[in-house]
Design an enzyme around this catalytic site. Sequence first.
Site, mmCIF file in Angstrom:
data_model
loop_
_atom_site.group_PDB
_atom_site.id
_atom_site.type_symbol
_atom_site.label_atom_id
_atom_site.label_comp_id
_atom_site.label_asym_id
_atom_site.label_seq_id
_atom_site.Cartn_x
_atom_site.Cartn_y
_atom_site.Cartn_z
ATOM 1 N N GLY A 17 48.773 57.367 84.385
ATOM 2 C CA GLY A 17 49.496 58.289 85.126
ATOM 3 C C GLY A 17 49.876 59.549 84.626
ATOM 4 N N SER A 61 37.768 53.053 79.300
ATOM 5 C CA SER A 61 37.129 52.969 80.682
ATOM 6 C C SER A 61 36.862 54.391 80.968
ATOM 7 C CB SER A 61 38.140 52.661 81.747
ATOM 8 O OG SER A 61 39.488 53.217 81.582
ATOM 9 N N SER A 72 42.009 58.875 88.207
ATOM 10 C CA SER A 72 42.453 60.035 87.179
ATOM 11 C C SER A 72 41.405 60.929 86.983
ATOM 12 C CB SER A 72 43.089 59.681 86.069
ATOM 13 O OG SER A 72 42.064 59.348 85.062
ATOM 14 N N ASP A 117 50.325 48.779 92.225
ATOM 15 C CA ASP A 117 50.531 48.794 90.812
ATOM 16 C C ASP A 117 51.607 47.963 90.562
ATOM 17 O OD1 ASP A 117 49.184 49.611 88.651
ATOM 18 O OD2 ASP A 117 49.429 51.642 88.667
ATOM 19 N N SER A 145 46.149 42.869 83.717
ATOM 20 C CA SER A 145 44.891 43.599 83.388
ATOM 21 C C SER A 145 44.946 44.508 82.024
ATOM 22 C CB SER A 145 44.942 44.849 84.428
ATOM 23 O OG SER A 145 44.252 45.911 84.062
#
Lengths: 530, 530
Positions: A193, A219, A224, A281, A289
């Site tokens: 974030g 990742s 983003s 989320d 996750s």
Amino acid sequence: MDETKTVDPTEPNSQFRDPSRLTLCRVLIDTYHENVAYLHRDNPVYRAEGFKAMAKVSVRINGQSILATLNVVDDESIVPCTKLGLSKAAFTQLGAEEGHTVSIAQADPPASISALHRKLAGERLQFDEFRAIVRDIAEHRYSKIEMTAFLVATHRNELDREEIYYLTQSMVEAGRRLDWHEHLVVDKHCIGGIPGNRTSMLVVPIVAAHGLLCPKTSSRAITSPAGTADTMEVLARVELPNEQLADIVREHRACLAWGGTANLSPADDVLISVERPLSLDSPGQMVASILSKKAAAGSSYLVLDIPIGPTAKVRSMQEAQRLRRLFEYVADRMKMSLDVVITDGRQPIGFGIGPMLEARDVMQVLENDPRAPMDLRQKSLRLAGRMIEANPDVRGGDGFAIARDILDSGRALSKMNDIIKAQGSRDFDYNKPELGRLTFDVLAPAGGVVCGIDNFQLAHIARFAGAPMVKNAGVDLRYKLGDEVTAGEVLYRVHASYPTDLEFARQACLKSNGFTLGRREDVPLVYVEF
Amino acid sequence: MDETKTVDPTEPNSQFRDPSRLTLCRVLIDTYHENVAYLHRDNPVYRAEGFKAMAKVSVRINGQSILATLNVVDDESIVPCTKLGLSKAAFTQLGAEEGHTVSIAQADPPASISALHRKLAGERLQFDEFRAIVRDIAEHRYSKIEMTAFLVATHRNELDREEIYYLTQSMVEAGRRLDWHEHLVVDKHCIGGIPGNRTSMLVVPIVAAHGLLCPKTSSRAITSPAGTADTMEVLARVELPNEQLADIVREHRACLAWGGTANLSPADDVLISVERPLSLDSPGQMVASILSKKAAAGSSYLVLDIPIGPTAKVRSMQEAQRLRRLFEYVADRMKMSLDVVITDGRQPIGFGIGPMLEARDVMQVLENDPRAPMDLRQKSLRLAGRMIEANPDVRGGDGFAIARDILDSGRALSKMNDIIKAQGSRDFDYNKPELGRLTFDVLAPAGGVVCGIDNFQLAHIARFAGAPMVKNAGVDLRYKLGDEVTAGEVLYRVHASYPTDLEFARQACLKSNGFTLGRREDVPLVYVEF
């Protein structure tokens, strides 16, 4: 009572024979995480219309089968009458060749659907039920509709923490699990974030220079403007075969690579296709996750960064503490050491937002360049210090100074250069980054103190400008929170490489440029350790 | 505090110009209720990859715009590099012609997404928020993922009854509303789940013969083996232009047509694409779906059939009563008269399951044929009687006898023949229906009394046999609950017209044929009025 189980035994056809097979062909459409099968309306053996209302069909070849959504086609140049077409991902998943014969049938619902319906009805699920659901998701047996139902039915407070552990462990079991054959494998992760937050590229060389094993796989960005893998790719190759990666880690104690092909917690990769468009989320899903990926990657010691701020994912200390307790509970159950660090998430970290701009910031810190963003340096040292304290020979509280010494002495830079060279270095001069040549500047309309930088909006503008696909696109900040600006000064510059991208970014800036100017006392405070 | 709103005014490009347009083409793929846009990977103006991670794009032409999921294509025979392809439904929805120029952009999320997120967080929504969500759904602005999230977040007890009224009324307002210019417009509806339950085709001619206005529009089957529209289509045309339908109703006081093109409660039609694959049948959504359709169709008096039984949608009297109260509350708020009738839902109604077989049963009842299924006759008379009591001149309790008189005297048959002729009659001889020629029989493995017929499994078998798409396919029952059978007798015959369908149905029967044989005292009882 007897249930009648037989059909007429005198019928000649009482065994199932498959009377109708189709020839397989590949349809070059990228349906993005959804299997699609294309059948011509006038197919002579299957009545396409009869299948249409079905949510899914099962496509079979030699005992292998995949599930796919059926699209009926009226154009023989897309799929001929006698063939069955599969979208690119579906074709790869079935693993057969063009021209082979396949059959299709209405798909039975996945075996775990009854467990999903129990959860939809508000019941508590057992470990085995989570295992069954997660396995079906990882094997692409759930439609997007079913995955969304699972996510919504398990968000908020629908899962207790024991169930979150079941979910996390099920996600680990559904994929591959790496074993580095060492007792202590350190890693770090941020819940996300905050744009520009590229601490991994500093933390990894620092802790590896200290001698800790830190095989970092990251990742790519999904929503983003840059992920660690996207940014590292400015400096070096990141898509490496597993064997080469293992060699690099053995020699250098670390790597900074893309984790995409490793099949670690595969259900997580599948669920993302639904979670992200929905911006759902929930704490339970976030814990499952993150911890499932880390456990599958073989990490035994994790430093977790939870930023708080008005436009961060977590907006209050109370919420951050609740999330910390949940992470700690599940990590304990997984036998993983977890150190949660609550950090300042009021604004982007560093100056650059976008892969090349962030790579520049990282290299400035490693080079001890006076232009280097101090906030990126400080945060990275703090996280690296906490990881170094995983070393039983380091006293609690000494990690920061050790990390600073490694960075200031140039040992972190030297380790980074080793990693870059081992992975395959790319041509990049941090002093003269070739940023996108199409630019516009966003100016301060009046003088004042910067008292708000909206993380979400800045990320949004950088994405519209082309990041992360266009490496040299993004946003370059000139001012940060608490800085005083005068009217007409440049708050930030937007870089793009394509005219359409520049226009999209300009439109986004016109809606809101993400900066708030005001008085010094309006700058929000956060109560975190620095 | 000021929020800086300007971008550099000295930049020449500060107004949005659309630098890049594409030529529109139609891609003949039926994506079933989902708009899909196809863009070639090498498109010279848009970087397809940059859009890929986006959930949706907005496709624009002259102020019109639609939302679509983007599929990236690598084959110029599907969509050329310089064009934008749209799936069939999306092309129709945009309403433009091939060759026109369109532009695309990342889609903004629908305006009501913040309301959806409030509901996902467990909050109560206001009328305006339901209006906004329902309008966005009706205008195809929600993805399947977003619709699923809405459905799951509003199922079970997530909506209070006031919110269910808001939802229902919002669904009416989002579409067209018919006005028949009469005070009393009667209708009937069943909540579904019982195969063979074709009472509408008997009730409508009976009440119209009595003089009531009953403009019945029905749906086609979605997951069942036959809807009223599918079955009526065996006898007459059901897809009629609105003006012709109005003429028929004016002359005959009734019709039995397909309601698909009328744009009544369109959000309901869109939501079905998600509800059905998920089998999510929550009371609130059922009430909103049924009452919004009926209110939009202009009905002022509704008889609602709620069947109960071990394999019906409603399985206990307690549940039926709870559902009744909810329907009554919302109907009252909508100013609609509602009469709930709780009926026997232990087994299929009549003998036939599938359009032609059910049409045969209906015609036998209308013709007072001795072979006619008594349960279909009795249930239809009971429902028709309750509707006739909407007539203020009929005493409560007298409706049944009036309905029976109309049926026995042949006036119902005569009215039905008028309706069939007006809509456009088809060739059908109920004495010699041309049923599917491929058949197999399911036999009793032992003697006993029929003490269970699984509604769901029988519907499933009839669907596999090809119903409703193949009109003459389905299941023909020989025995019903309470009947005694000896070993080897035929319990039912399955009809199909295509070998693959026959095999699919046979496989379904081998898993479970849906019949349970036992002792007389094992026959389940239901406590409903007969």
